[in-house]
Design an enzyme around this catalytic site. Sequence first.
Site, PDB file in Angstrom:
ATOM      1  N   LYS A   6      70.521  87.282  -1.380  1.00 60.77           N
ATOM      2  CA  LYS A   6      71.059  86.337  -0.539  1.00 60.77           C
ATOM      3  C   LYS A   6      70.546  85.314  -0.239  1.00 60.77           C
ATOM      4  CE  LYS A   6      73.011  85.799   4.209  1.00 60.77           C
ATOM      5  NZ  LYS A   6      71.798  85.372   5.027  1.00 60.77           N
ATOM      6  N   ASN A   7      69.235  85.337   0.328  1.00 59.76           N
ATOM      7  CA  ASN A   7      68.394  84.387   1.023  1.00 59.76           C
ATOM      8  C   ASN A   7      67.943  83.544  -0.008  1.00 59.76           C
ATOM      9  OD1 ASN A   7      69.429  84.947   3.487  1.00 59.76           O
ATOM     10  ND2 ASN A   7      67.797  85.701   4.376  1.00 59.76           N
ATOM     11  N   CYS A  23      74.983  83.402  11.770  1.00 62.46           N
ATOM     12  CA  CYS A  23      75.129  84.348  12.405  1.00 62.46           C
ATOM     13  C   CYS A  23      74.329  83.857  13.771  1.00 62.46           C
ATOM     14  CB  CYS A  23      73.928  85.680  12.162  1.00 62.46           C
ATOM     15  SG  CYS A  23      74.721  86.587  10.614  1.00 62.46           S
ATOM     16  N   ARG A  79      69.015  78.519  17.314  1.00 56.26           N
ATOM     17  CA  ARG A  79      68.597  78.591  15.817  1.00 56.26           C
ATOM     18  C   ARG A  79      68.262  76.925  15.478  1.00 56.26           C
ATOM     19  NH1 ARG A  79      71.419  82.683  11.839  1.00 56.26           N
ATOM     20  NH2 ARG A  79      69.474  82.316  10.801  1.00 56.26           N
ATOM     21  N   ASP A 114      65.110  90.740   9.645  1.00 58.49           N
ATOM     22  CA  ASP A 114      66.351  91.133   9.025  1.00 58.49           C
ATOM     23  C   ASP A 114      66.611  92.661   8.810  1.00 58.49           C
ATOM     24  OD1 ASP A 114      66.886  88.512   9.331  1.00 58.49           O
ATOM     25  OD2 ASP A 114      66.534  87.967   7.143  1.00 58.49           O
ATOM     26  N   ARG A 138      79.046  88.946   4.407  1.00 60.78           N
ATOM     27  CA  ARG A 138      78.365  87.693   4.133  1.00 60.78           C
ATOM     28  C   ARG A 138      76.948  88.048   3.460  1.00 60.78           C
ATOM     29  NH1 ARG A 138      76.567  85.079   8.726  1.00 60.78           N
ATOM     30  NH2 ARG A 138      75.156  83.788   6.895  1.00 60.78           N
TER      31      ARG A 138
HETATM   32  N1  EPU Z   1      62.631  77.480  14.214  1.00 63.37           N
HETATM   33  C1  EPU Z   1      62.248  76.434  14.902  1.00 63.37           C
HETATM   34  N2  EPU Z   1      62.553  75.261  14.285  1.00 63.37           N
HETATM   35  C2  EPU Z   1      63.286  74.920  13.028  1.00 63.37           C
HETATM   36  C3  EPU Z   1      63.444  76.249  12.446  1.00 63.37           C
HETATM   37  C4  EPU Z   1      63.254  77.427  12.844  1.00 63.37           C
HETATM   38  O1  EPU Z   1      61.760  76.392  16.066  1.00 63.37           O
HETATM   39  O2  EPU Z   1      63.273  73.786  12.725  1.00 63.37           O
HETATM   40  C5  EPU Z   1      62.178  78.961  14.668  1.00 63.37           C
HETATM   41  C6  EPU Z   1      63.384  79.818  14.914  1.00 63.37           C
HETATM   42  O3  EPU Z   1      64.010  79.590  16.117  1.00 63.37           O
HETATM   43  C7  EPU Z   1      62.848  81.284  14.803  1.00 63.37           C
HETATM   44  C8  EPU Z   1      61.695  81.140  13.575  1.00 63.37           C
HETATM   45  O4  EPU Z   1      61.492  79.588  13.673  1.00 63.37           O
HETATM   46  O5  EPU Z   1      62.310  81.627  15.754  1.00 63.37           O
HETATM   47  C9  EPU Z   1      61.886  81.479  12.201  1.00 63.37           C
HETATM   48  O6  EPU Z   1      63.234  80.770  11.753  1.00 63.37           O
HETATM   49  P1  EPU Z   1      63.592  80.435  10.348  1.00 63.37           P
HETATM   50  O7  EPU Z   1      63.595  78.618  10.024  1.00 63.37           O
HETATM   51  O8  EPU Z   1      62.456  80.841   9.355  1.00 63.37           O
HETATM   52  O9  EPU Z   1      64.850  81.005   9.998  1.00 63.37           O
HETATM   53  P2  EPU Z   1      66.020  80.514   8.822  1.00 63.37           P
HETATM   54  O10 EPU Z   1      65.282  79.769   7.878  1.00 63.37           O
HETATM   55  O11 EPU Z   1      67.052  79.951   9.769  1.00 63.37           O
HETATM   56  C10 EPU Z   1      65.871  82.326   7.432  1.00 63.37           C
HETATM   57  C11 EPU Z   1      66.963  83.671   7.132  1.00 63.37           C
HETATM   58  C12 EPU Z   1      67.278  84.319   8.110  1.00 63.37           C
HETATM   59  C13 EPU Z   1      65.899  85.267   8.503  1.00 63.37           C
HETATM   60  C14 EPU Z   1      65.017  84.098   8.933  1.00 63.37           C
HETATM   61  C15 EPU Z   1      63.558  84.856   9.548  1.00 63.37           C
HETATM   62  C16 EPU Z   1      68.129  82.528   5.333  1.00 63.37           C
HETATM   63  C17 EPU Z   1      69.321  81.819   4.821  1.00 63.37           C
HETATM   64  N3  EPU Z   1      68.210  82.742   6.457  1.00 63.37           N
HETATM   65  O12 EPU Z   1      66.644  81.874   8.414  1.00 63.37           O
HETATM   66  O13 EPU Z   1      68.097  85.464   7.227  1.00 63.37           O
HETATM   67  O14 EPU Z   1      66.218  85.962   9.670  1.00 63.37           O
HETATM   68  O15 EPU Z   1      64.756  83.306   7.943  1.00 63.37           O
HETATM   69  O16 EPU Z   1      62.876  85.513   8.170  1.00 63.37           O
HETATM   70  O17 EPU Z   1      67.268  82.395   4.543  1.00 63.37           O
HETATM   71  C18 EPU Z   1      69.740  87.137   7.362  1.00 63.37           C
HETATM   72  O18 EPU Z   1      69.862  87.232   6.310  1.00 63.37           O
HETATM   73  O19 EPU Z   1      70.582  87.907   8.126  1.00 63.37           O
HETATM   74  C19 EPU Z   1      69.072  86.114   8.339  1.00 63.37           C
HETATM   75  C20 EPU Z   1      69.521  85.667   9.479  1.00 63.37           C
END
Ligand code: EPU
Length: 423
Positions: free
Chosen positions: A22-23, A117, A122, A307, A399
Amino acid sequence: MERLYIRGQRKLNGEVVVSGAKNAVVAIIPAAIMAAGVSVIENLPRIADVRSYVTTLNGLGAKCEFIDEQTLRIDATEINDFHADSEDVRKMRASYYLMGALLGRFKQAVVALPGGCNFGSRPINLHLSGLKALGAEISEDYEKGVISLKADKLVGTSIFLDTASVGATINIMLAAVYAEGVTTIENAAKEPHIVDTANFLNMMGARVKGAGTDVIRITGVEKLHSAQYMIIPDQIEAGTYMIAAAVCGGDVKVSNLIPKHMDSLTAKLKEAGCKIEEGDDYIRVVSDGNLNAINVKTMAYPGFPTDLQPQMAVLLCRAKGTSVLIENVWENRFQYVTELRRLGCDITVDGRKAVIIGQPVLNGADVSATDLRAGAAMVIAGLCAMGETRIGNVKYIDRGYERIEYKLRSLGADIERVSEPNA
Ligand code: EPU
Protein backbone atom coordinates in the site's frame (compact mmCIF):
# COMPACT_ATOMS: atom_id res chain seq x y z
CA MET A 1 -22.49 -0.41 7.61
CA GLU A 2 -20.35 -3.50 7.29
CA ARG A 3 -18.93 -5.46 10.18
CA LEU A 4 -16.57 -8.37 10.44
CA TYR A 5 -17.90 -11.24 12.53
CA ILE A 6 -15.21 -13.52 13.91
CA ARG A 7 -15.66 -16.68 15.91
CA GLY A 8 -12.27 -17.11 17.51
CA GLN A 9 -9.84 -19.67 18.88
CA ARG A 10 -9.19 -21.51 15.65
CA LYS A 11 -5.65 -22.39 14.71
CA LEU A 12 -4.40 -20.96 11.42
CA ASN A 13 -2.84 -23.29 8.88
CA GLY A 14 -1.85 -23.06 5.22
CA GLU A 15 -0.50 -20.41 2.91
CA VAL A 16 -1.39 -16.74 2.48
CA VAL A 17 -0.10 -14.66 -0.41
CA VAL A 18 0.90 -11.07 0.34
CA SER A 19 -0.39 -8.29 -1.95
CA GLY A 20 1.47 -5.29 -3.33
CA ALA A 21 2.56 -2.68 -0.80
CA LYS A 22 0.00 0.00 0.00
CA ASN A 23 2.56 2.58 1.03
CA ALA A 24 4.55 2.00 -2.17
CA VAL A 25 1.57 2.08 -4.50
CA VAL A 26 0.24 5.34 -3.06
CA ALA A 27 3.54 6.97 -4.00
CA ILE A 28 4.11 5.18 -7.31
CA ILE A 29 0.67 5.96 -8.79
CA PRO A 30 1.21 9.74 -8.44
CA ALA A 31 4.82 9.32 -9.62
CA ALA A 32 3.41 7.81 -12.83
CA ILE A 33 1.80 11.12 -13.79
CA MET A 34 5.23 12.73 -13.94
CA ALA A 35 5.82 11.38 -17.45
CA ALA A 36 3.70 12.31 -20.46
CA GLY A 37 2.96 8.77 -21.57
CA VAL A 38 1.43 5.46 -20.59
CA SER A 39 2.78 3.67 -17.53
CA VAL A 40 1.68 0.27 -16.32
CA ILE A 41 1.73 -0.61 -12.63
CA GLU A 42 1.56 -4.29 -11.68
CA ASN A 43 0.93 -6.18 -8.44
CA LEU A 44 -1.54 -3.57 -7.23
CA PRO A 45 -3.26 -4.31 -3.96
CA ARG A 46 -7.07 -4.21 -4.26
CA ILE A 47 -7.56 -1.58 -1.58
CA ALA A 48 -9.67 1.54 -1.24
CA ASP A 49 -6.75 4.00 -1.62
CA VAL A 50 -5.98 2.67 -5.11
CA ARG A 51 -9.58 3.25 -6.20
CA SER A 52 -9.49 6.77 -4.73
CA TYR A 53 -6.30 7.53 -6.67
CA VAL A 54 -7.80 6.27 -9.93
CA THR A 55 -10.79 8.61 -9.58
CA THR A 56 -8.49 11.46 -8.60
CA LEU A 57 -6.10 11.06 -11.54
CA ASN A 58 -9.00 10.73 -13.99
CA GLY A 59 -10.31 14.01 -12.57
CA LEU A 60 -6.99 15.64 -13.43
CA GLY A 61 -7.26 14.53 -17.06
CA ALA A 62 -5.27 11.28 -16.92
CA LYS A 63 -6.82 8.10 -18.28
CA CYS A 64 -6.55 5.27 -15.77
CA GLU A 65 -7.79 1.86 -16.70
CA PHE A 66 -7.52 -1.50 -14.95
CA ILE A 67 -6.07 -4.09 -17.34
CA ASP A 68 -6.96 -6.68 -14.72
CA GLU A 69 -7.63 -6.43 -11.00
CA GLN A 70 -3.96 -6.04 -10.18
CA THR A 71 -2.67 -4.08 -13.16
CA LEU A 72 -3.33 -0.42 -13.80
CA ARG A 73 -2.60 1.46 -17.01
CA ILE A 74 -2.09 5.18 -16.44
CA ASP A 75 -2.06 7.46 -19.46
CA ALA A 76 -0.80 10.78 -18.13
CA THR A 77 -0.23 12.38 -21.53
CA GLU A 78 -2.89 14.98 -21.04
CA ILE A 79 -3.11 16.22 -17.50
CA ASN A 80 -5.01 19.49 -17.78
CA ASP A 81 -6.08 20.22 -14.23
CA PHE A 82 -3.77 20.81 -11.28
CA HIS A 83 -6.48 21.02 -8.63
CA ALA A 84 -6.62 17.86 -6.59
CA ASP A 85 -9.13 18.71 -3.89
CA SER A 86 -11.98 16.24 -4.35
CA GLU A 87 -13.51 14.08 -1.61
CA ASP A 88 -11.30 11.20 -2.74
CA VAL A 89 -8.18 13.28 -2.22
CA ARG A 90 -9.35 14.31 1.23
CA LYS A 91 -9.95 10.68 2.22
CA MET A 92 -6.37 9.63 1.58
CA ARG A 93 -3.40 10.59 3.68
CA ALA A 94 -1.02 9.84 0.84
CA SER A 95 -2.67 12.27 -1.57
CA TYR A 96 0.05 14.66 -0.36
CA TYR A 97 2.30 13.02 -2.98
CA LEU A 98 0.32 14.87 -5.63
CA MET A 99 2.07 18.03 -4.38
CA GLY A 100 5.52 16.75 -5.32
CA ALA A 101 4.36 15.04 -8.52
CA LEU A 102 2.33 17.96 -9.95
CA LEU A 103 4.79 20.59 -8.81
CA GLY A 104 7.64 18.62 -10.38
CA ARG A 105 6.08 18.18 -13.79
CA PHE A 106 3.82 21.25 -14.09
CA LYS A 107 5.36 23.63 -11.53
CA GLN A 108 1.94 24.11 -9.99
CA ALA A 109 -0.50 22.24 -7.80
CA VAL A 110 -3.50 22.82 -5.57
CA VAL A 111 -3.95 19.85 -3.26
CA ALA A 112 -6.43 19.25 -0.45
CA LEU A 113 -5.02 18.96 3.04
CA PRO A 114 -4.48 15.26 3.61
CA GLY A 115 -6.92 12.98 5.45
CA GLY A 116 -6.27 9.38 6.44
CA CYS A 117 -5.93 7.68 9.79
CA ASN A 118 -6.02 9.85 12.86
CA PHE A 119 -3.54 9.04 15.58
CA GLY A 120 -2.46 12.44 16.79
CA SER A 121 -0.84 15.34 15.03
CA ARG A 122 0.32 14.41 11.53
CA PRO A 123 2.18 17.50 10.32
CA ILE A 124 3.51 18.02 6.80
CA ASN A 125 5.83 20.91 7.64
CA LEU A 126 8.88 18.97 6.42
CA HIS A 127 7.24 18.27 3.05
CA LEU A 128 6.46 21.96 2.65
CA SER A 129 9.83 23.30 3.78
CA GLY A 130 11.56 20.84 1.44
CA LEU A 131 9.44 21.86 -1.56
CA LYS A 132 9.98 25.50 -0.64
CA ALA A 133 13.73 24.97 -0.55
CA LEU A 134 13.48 23.69 -4.16
CA GLY A 135 11.84 26.98 -5.16
CA ALA A 136 8.09 26.53 -4.62
CA GLU A 137 5.92 29.35 -3.37
CA ILE A 138 3.40 27.84 -1.01
CA SER A 139 0.19 29.16 0.46
CA GLU A 140 -2.27 27.35 2.68
CA ASP A 141 -5.98 28.16 2.69
CA TYR A 142 -7.39 26.53 5.81
CA GLU A 143 -10.95 27.65 5.06
CA LYS A 144 -10.98 25.80 1.75
CA GLY A 145 -8.67 23.14 3.16
CA VAL A 146 -6.14 23.33 0.31
CA ILE A 147 -2.46 24.00 -0.22
CA SER A 148 -1.32 25.85 -3.37
CA LEU A 149 2.17 25.43 -4.74
CA LYS A 150 3.77 27.27 -7.64
CA ALA A 151 7.27 27.73 -9.02
CA ASP A 152 8.87 29.35 -12.05
CA LYS A 153 11.47 26.66 -11.85
CA LEU A 154 12.78 24.21 -9.28
CA VAL A 155 16.46 24.27 -8.38
CA GLY A 156 18.29 21.45 -6.60
CA THR A 157 19.61 22.12 -3.11
CA SER A 158 20.64 20.39 0.07
CA ILE A 159 17.77 19.53 2.43
CA PHE A 160 18.19 18.17 5.94
CA LEU A 161 15.08 16.56 7.45
CA ASP A 162 14.73 17.17 11.20
CA THR A 163 12.81 13.88 11.39
CA ALA A 164 13.34 11.04 8.93
CA SER A 165 9.83 11.43 7.47
CA VAL A 166 8.71 8.88 4.89
CA GLY A 167 6.25 11.29 3.24
CA ALA A 168 8.64 14.25 3.16
CA THR A 169 11.44 12.10 1.71
CA ILE A 170 9.22 10.85 -1.13
CA ASN A 171 7.56 14.20 -1.82
CA ILE A 172 10.89 16.02 -2.07
CA MET A 173 12.31 13.21 -4.21
CA LEU A 174 9.35 13.49 -6.63
CA ALA A 175 9.71 17.23 -7.13
CA ALA A 176 13.53 17.12 -7.21
CA VAL A 177 13.51 14.75 -10.18
CA TYR A 178 12.63 17.77 -12.34
CA ALA A 179 14.75 20.35 -10.46
CA GLU A 180 17.80 21.86 -12.11
CA GLY A 181 21.03 20.42 -10.69
CA VAL A 182 21.47 18.19 -7.68
CA THR A 183 19.23 17.81 -4.62
CA THR A 184 20.54 16.06 -1.55
CA ILE A 185 18.12 14.81 1.12
CA GLU A 186 19.92 14.17 4.37
CA ASN A 187 18.43 12.18 7.24
CA ALA A 188 16.13 10.66 4.64
CA ALA A 189 13.74 7.88 5.66
CA LYS A 190 14.83 4.40 4.54
CA GLU A 191 11.59 2.40 4.37
CA PRO A 192 11.24 -0.20 1.58
CA HIS A 193 8.57 1.89 -0.19
CA ILE A 194 11.08 4.75 -0.56
CA VAL A 195 13.43 2.43 -2.41
CA ASP A 196 10.52 1.14 -4.51
CA THR A 197 9.46 4.66 -5.50
CA ALA A 198 13.06 5.59 -6.37
CA ASN A 199 13.39 2.43 -8.49
CA PHE A 200 10.24 3.32 -10.40
CA LEU A 201 11.42 6.90 -10.95
CA ASN A 202 14.78 5.60 -12.20
CA MET A 203 12.99 3.27 -14.62
CA MET A 204 11.26 6.39 -15.93
CA GLY A 205 14.63 8.02 -16.57
CA ALA A 206 15.19 9.83 -13.26
CA ARG A 207 18.59 9.87 -11.59
CA VAL A 208 18.00 9.01 -7.93
CA LYS A 209 20.85 7.48 -5.92
CA GLY A 210 21.08 6.36 -2.32
CA ALA A 211 17.42 5.50 -1.64
CA GLY A 212 17.41 3.09 1.32
CA THR A 213 20.29 4.98 3.00
CA ASP A 214 19.97 8.22 4.91
CA VAL A 215 21.40 10.36 2.11
CA ILE A 216 19.53 10.47 -1.20
CA ARG A 217 21.03 12.35 -4.16
CA ILE A 218 18.80 13.34 -7.03
CA THR A 219 20.20 14.79 -10.22
CA GLY A 220 17.43 16.62 -12.06
CA VAL A 221 16.41 15.61 -15.58
CA GLU A 222 14.35 17.47 -18.18
CA LYS A 223 12.12 14.62 -19.17
CA LEU A 224 10.82 11.32 -17.87
CA HIS A 225 9.38 8.53 -19.97
CA SER A 226 6.67 6.09 -19.04
CA ALA A 227 7.54 2.69 -17.55
CA GLN A 228 6.14 -0.68 -16.55
CA TYR A 229 6.69 -1.52 -12.92
CA MET A 230 5.84 -4.19 -10.36
CA ILE A 231 5.12 -3.02 -6.81
CA ILE A 232 6.99 -4.71 -3.95
CA PRO A 233 5.09 -6.92 -1.49
CA ASP A 234 3.47 -5.26 1.51
CA GLN A 235 5.74 -5.54 4.53
CA ILE A 236 2.93 -4.61 6.93
CA GLU A 237 0.31 -6.93 5.48
CA ALA A 238 2.88 -9.75 5.65
CA GLY A 239 3.68 -8.86 9.25
CA THR A 240 0.01 -8.79 10.18
CA TYR A 241 -0.49 -12.40 8.98
CA MET A 242 2.75 -13.49 10.68
CA ILE A 243 1.55 -12.05 13.99
CA ALA A 244 -1.91 -13.59 13.51
CA ALA A 245 -0.29 -17.02 13.06
CA ALA A 246 1.88 -16.52 16.12
CA VAL A 247 -1.04 -15.50 18.32
CA CYS A 248 -3.59 -18.07 17.14
CA GLY A 249 -1.11 -20.92 16.88
CA GLY A 250 -0.73 -23.10 13.81
CA ASP A 251 1.58 -23.33 10.84
CA VAL A 252 1.34 -20.54 8.27
CA LYS A 253 3.45 -19.87 5.21
CA VAL A 254 3.30 -16.17 4.36
CA SER A 255 4.46 -16.03 0.76
CA ASN A 256 5.37 -13.38 -1.82
CA LEU A 257 7.25 -11.27 0.70
CA ILE A 258 10.82 -10.01 0.99
CA PRO A 259 12.21 -11.75 4.12
CA LYS A 260 14.79 -8.99 4.70
CA HIS A 261 11.96 -6.46 5.17
CA MET A 262 10.63 -8.61 8.00
CA ASP A 263 13.86 -8.93 10.04
CA SER A 264 12.74 -6.80 12.99
CA LEU A 265 9.47 -8.72 13.33
CA THR A 266 11.05 -12.13 12.76
CA ALA A 267 13.51 -11.46 15.59
CA LYS A 268 10.66 -10.52 17.95
CA LEU A 269 8.52 -13.54 17.03
CA LYS A 270 11.47 -15.84 17.70
CA GLU A 271 12.03 -14.13 21.05
CA ALA A 272 8.36 -14.70 21.88
CA GLY A 273 8.77 -18.43 21.20
CA CYS A 274 7.69 -18.98 17.58
CA LYS A 275 9.57 -21.14 15.12
CA ILE A 276 10.42 -19.29 11.93
CA GLU A 277 11.55 -20.74 8.61
CA GLU A 278 12.74 -18.34 5.92
CA GLY A 279 12.81 -19.05 2.20
CA ASP A 280 13.69 -16.78 -0.73
CA ASP A 281 10.23 -15.25 -0.85
CA TYR A 282 8.34 -16.66 2.10
CA ILE A 283 8.40 -16.95 5.87
CA ARG A 284 6.77 -19.81 7.69
CA VAL A 285 5.56 -19.16 11.23
CA VAL A 286 4.96 -22.15 13.47
CA SER A 287 3.48 -21.47 16.87
CA ASP A 288 1.69 -23.46 19.57
CA GLY A 289 0.11 -20.22 20.78
CA ASN A 290 2.12 -20.24 24.03
CA LEU A 291 4.11 -17.04 23.83
CA ASN A 292 6.58 -15.30 26.17
CA ALA A 293 6.35 -11.66 27.19
CA ILE A 294 8.84 -9.46 25.30
CA ASN A 295 9.62 -5.76 25.01
CA VAL A 296 9.14 -3.95 21.70
CA LYS A 297 10.07 -0.41 20.57
CA THR A 298 8.89 1.02 17.28
CA MET A 299 11.54 2.77 15.21
CA ALA A 300 12.06 3.96 11.66
CA TYR A 301 13.11 1.18 9.23
CA PRO A 302 14.97 -1.13 9.75
CA GLY A 303 13.57 -0.94 13.28
CA PHE A 304 10.26 -2.44 14.36
CA PRO A 305 7.53 -0.71 12.26
CA THR A 306 4.97 1.48 13.98
CA ASP A 307 2.43 0.07 11.52
CA LEU A 308 2.74 -3.33 13.24
CA GLN A 309 2.57 -1.88 16.76
CA PRO A 310 -1.18 -2.40 17.41
CA GLN A 311 -1.06 -5.95 16.00
CA MET A 312 1.97 -6.71 18.19
CA ALA A 313 0.09 -5.34 21.21
CA VAL A 314 -2.46 -8.13 20.74
CA LEU A 315 0.32 -10.71 20.72
CA LEU A 316 1.63 -9.25 23.98
CA CYS A 317 -1.89 -9.41 25.46
CA ARG A 318 -1.72 -13.17 25.03
CA ALA A 319 1.95 -13.66 26.03
CA LYS A 320 2.82 -15.06 29.45
CA GLY A 321 4.06 -12.26 31.72
CA THR A 322 4.42 -8.49 31.47
CA SER A 323 5.62 -6.77 28.29
CA VAL A 324 6.52 -3.16 27.56
CA LEU A 325 5.66 -1.63 24.20
CA ILE A 326 7.10 1.77 23.29
CA GLU A 327 5.83 3.87 20.37
CA ASN A 328 8.57 6.15 19.10
CA VAL A 329 7.10 7.32 15.78
CA TRP A 330 3.57 8.63 16.42
CA GLU A 331 2.65 10.58 19.51
CA ASN A 332 -0.80 9.09 19.98
CA ARG A 333 -0.98 5.60 18.54
CA PHE A 334 -2.51 3.82 21.52
CA GLN A 335 -6.10 4.97 20.98
CA TYR A 336 -7.15 1.45 20.09
CA VAL A 337 -6.33 0.23 23.60
CA THR A 338 -9.81 1.15 24.84
CA GLU A 339 -11.24 -1.26 22.26
CA LEU A 340 -8.87 -4.08 23.19
CA ARG A 341 -9.83 -3.72 26.84
CA ARG A 342 -13.36 -4.79 25.88
CA LEU A 343 -11.91 -8.23 25.11
CA GLY A 344 -10.25 -8.38 28.51
CA CYS A 345 -6.80 -7.05 27.59
CA ASP A 346 -4.82 -5.55 30.47
CA ILE A 347 -2.96 -2.57 29.03
CA THR A 348 -1.80 0.54 30.90
CA VAL A 349 -0.71 3.45 28.74
CA ASP A 350 1.55 6.22 29.92
CA GLY A 351 2.42 8.58 27.06
CA ARG A 352 4.40 6.61 24.51
CA LYS A 353 4.68 3.53 26.74
CA ALA A 354 2.20 0.69 27.17
CA VAL A 355 2.61 -1.96 29.85
CA ILE A 356 0.78 -5.12 28.90
CA ILE A 357 -0.01 -8.03 31.19
CA GLY A 358 -0.70 -11.14 29.15
CA GLN A 359 -3.98 -13.00 29.70
CA PRO A 360 -4.58 -16.74 29.35
CA VAL A 361 -7.75 -16.02 27.39
CA LEU A 362 -9.43 -13.05 25.67
CA ASN A 363 -13.21 -12.88 25.33
CA GLY A 364 -15.03 -11.89 22.15
CA ALA A 365 -16.70 -8.45 22.19
CA ASP A 366 -18.14 -5.70 19.99
CA VAL A 367 -15.30 -3.39 18.97
CA SER A 368 -14.56 -0.75 16.40
CA ALA A 369 -11.59 -0.25 14.08
CA THR A 370 -10.35 3.19 15.14
CA ASP A 371 -7.85 3.29 12.26
CA LEU A 372 -6.30 0.95 9.69
CA ARG A 373 -3.73 -0.87 11.81
CA ALA A 374 -5.90 -0.69 14.92
CA GLY A 375 -8.51 -2.49 12.81
CA ALA A 376 -5.98 -5.19 11.95
CA ALA A 377 -5.25 -5.54 15.65
CA MET A 378 -8.99 -6.01 16.38
CA VAL A 379 -9.09 -8.77 13.76
CA ILE A 380 -6.17 -10.61 15.36
CA ALA A 381 -7.72 -10.15 18.81
CA GLY A 382 -11.02 -11.55 17.51
CA LEU A 383 -9.23 -14.52 15.93
CA CYS A 384 -7.70 -15.59 19.23
CA ALA A 385 -10.57 -14.64 21.55
CA MET A 386 -13.14 -17.06 22.91
CA GLY A 387 -16.60 -16.62 21.37
CA GLU A 388 -17.69 -14.02 18.85
CA THR A 389 -16.11 -10.63 18.10
CA ARG A 390 -17.86 -8.10 15.88
CA ILE A 391 -15.73 -5.34 14.39
CA GLY A 392 -17.28 -2.11 13.14
CA ASN A 393 -15.75 0.59 10.90
CA VAL A 394 -14.36 -2.02 8.50
CA LYS A 395 -13.77 0.77 5.97
CA TYR A 396 -10.54 1.57 7.78
CA ILE A 397 -9.31 -1.99 7.37
CA ASP A 398 -10.23 -1.94 3.66
CA ARG A 399 -7.92 1.04 3.18
CA GLY A 400 -4.92 -1.20 3.58
CA TYR A 401 -5.85 -4.89 3.50
CA GLU A 402 -6.97 -6.63 0.36
CA ARG A 403 -9.87 -8.97 1.09
CA ILE A 404 -8.73 -9.71 4.60
CA GLU A 405 -11.63 -12.05 5.36
CA TYR A 406 -10.94 -14.22 2.28
CA LYS A 407 -7.27 -14.52 3.08
CA LEU A 408 -7.94 -15.43 6.72
CA ARG A 409 -10.69 -17.89 5.81
CA SER A 410 -8.23 -19.69 3.54
CA LEU A 411 -6.11 -20.24 6.68
CA GLY A 412 -9.05 -21.75 8.56
CA ALA A 413 -10.37 -18.67 10.38
CA ASP A 414 -14.08 -18.32 10.97
CA ILE A 415 -14.62 -14.76 9.74
CA GLU A 416 -17.30 -13.18 7.61
CA ARG A 417 -18.31 -9.72 6.45
CA VAL A 418 -21.85 -8.82 7.27
CA SER A 419 -23.74 -5.90 5.81
CA GLU A 420 -25.98 -4.25 8.40
CA PRO A 421 -27.97 -1.49 6.72
CA ASN A 422 -29.60 -0.36 9.95
CA ALA A 423 -26.59 -0.57 12.24
N1 EPU B 1 6.65 14.45 10.86
C1 EPU B 1 6.86 15.77 11.12
N2 EPU B 1 6.72 16.64 10.07
C2 EPU B 1 6.41 16.24 8.81
C3 EPU B 1 6.20 14.89 8.56
C4 EPU B 1 6.32 14.01 9.62
O1 EPU B 1 7.14 16.17 12.22
O2 EPU B 1 6.34 17.09 7.92
C5 EPU B 1 6.77 13.48 11.96
C6 EPU B 1 5.43 12.81 12.28
O3 EPU B 1 4.69 13.56 13.19
C7 EPU B 1 5.86 11.46 12.82
C8 EPU B 1 7.16 11.17 12.09
O4 EPU B 1 7.61 12.41 11.54
O5 EPU B 1 6.13 11.58 14.19
C9 EPU B 1 7.07 10.15 10.96
O6 EPU B 1 6.08 10.55 10.04
P1 EPU B 1 6.20 10.19 8.50
O7 EPU B 1 6.18 11.47 7.74
O8 EPU B 1 7.34 9.26 8.30
O9 EPU B 1 4.83 9.46 8.23
P2 EPU B 1 3.95 9.51 6.92
O10 EPU B 1 4.81 9.65 5.74
O11 EPU B 1 2.82 10.45 7.09
C10 EPU B 1 4.09 6.95 6.46
C11 EPU B 1 3.10 5.85 6.28
C12 EPU B 1 2.45 5.52 7.62
C13 EPU B 1 3.54 5.14 8.62
C14 EPU B 1 4.62 6.23 8.70
C15 EPU B 1 5.81 5.86 9.55
C16 EPU B 1 2.37 6.23 4.04
C17 EPU B 1 1.29 6.66 3.13
N3 EPU B 1 2.09 6.27 5.33
O12 EPU B 1 3.34 8.06 6.95
O13 EPU B 1 1.62 4.40 7.38
O14 EPU B 1 2.99 4.97 9.89
O15 EPU B 1 5.10 6.54 7.37
O16 EPU B 1 6.42 4.71 9.06
O17 EPU B 1 3.44 5.83 3.60
C18 EPU B 1 -0.17 2.96 7.72
O18 EPU B 1 0.18 2.35 6.71
O19 EPU B 1 -1.03 2.51 8.53
C19 EPU B 1 0.45 4.23 8.03
C20 EPU B 1 -0.08 5.10 8.88
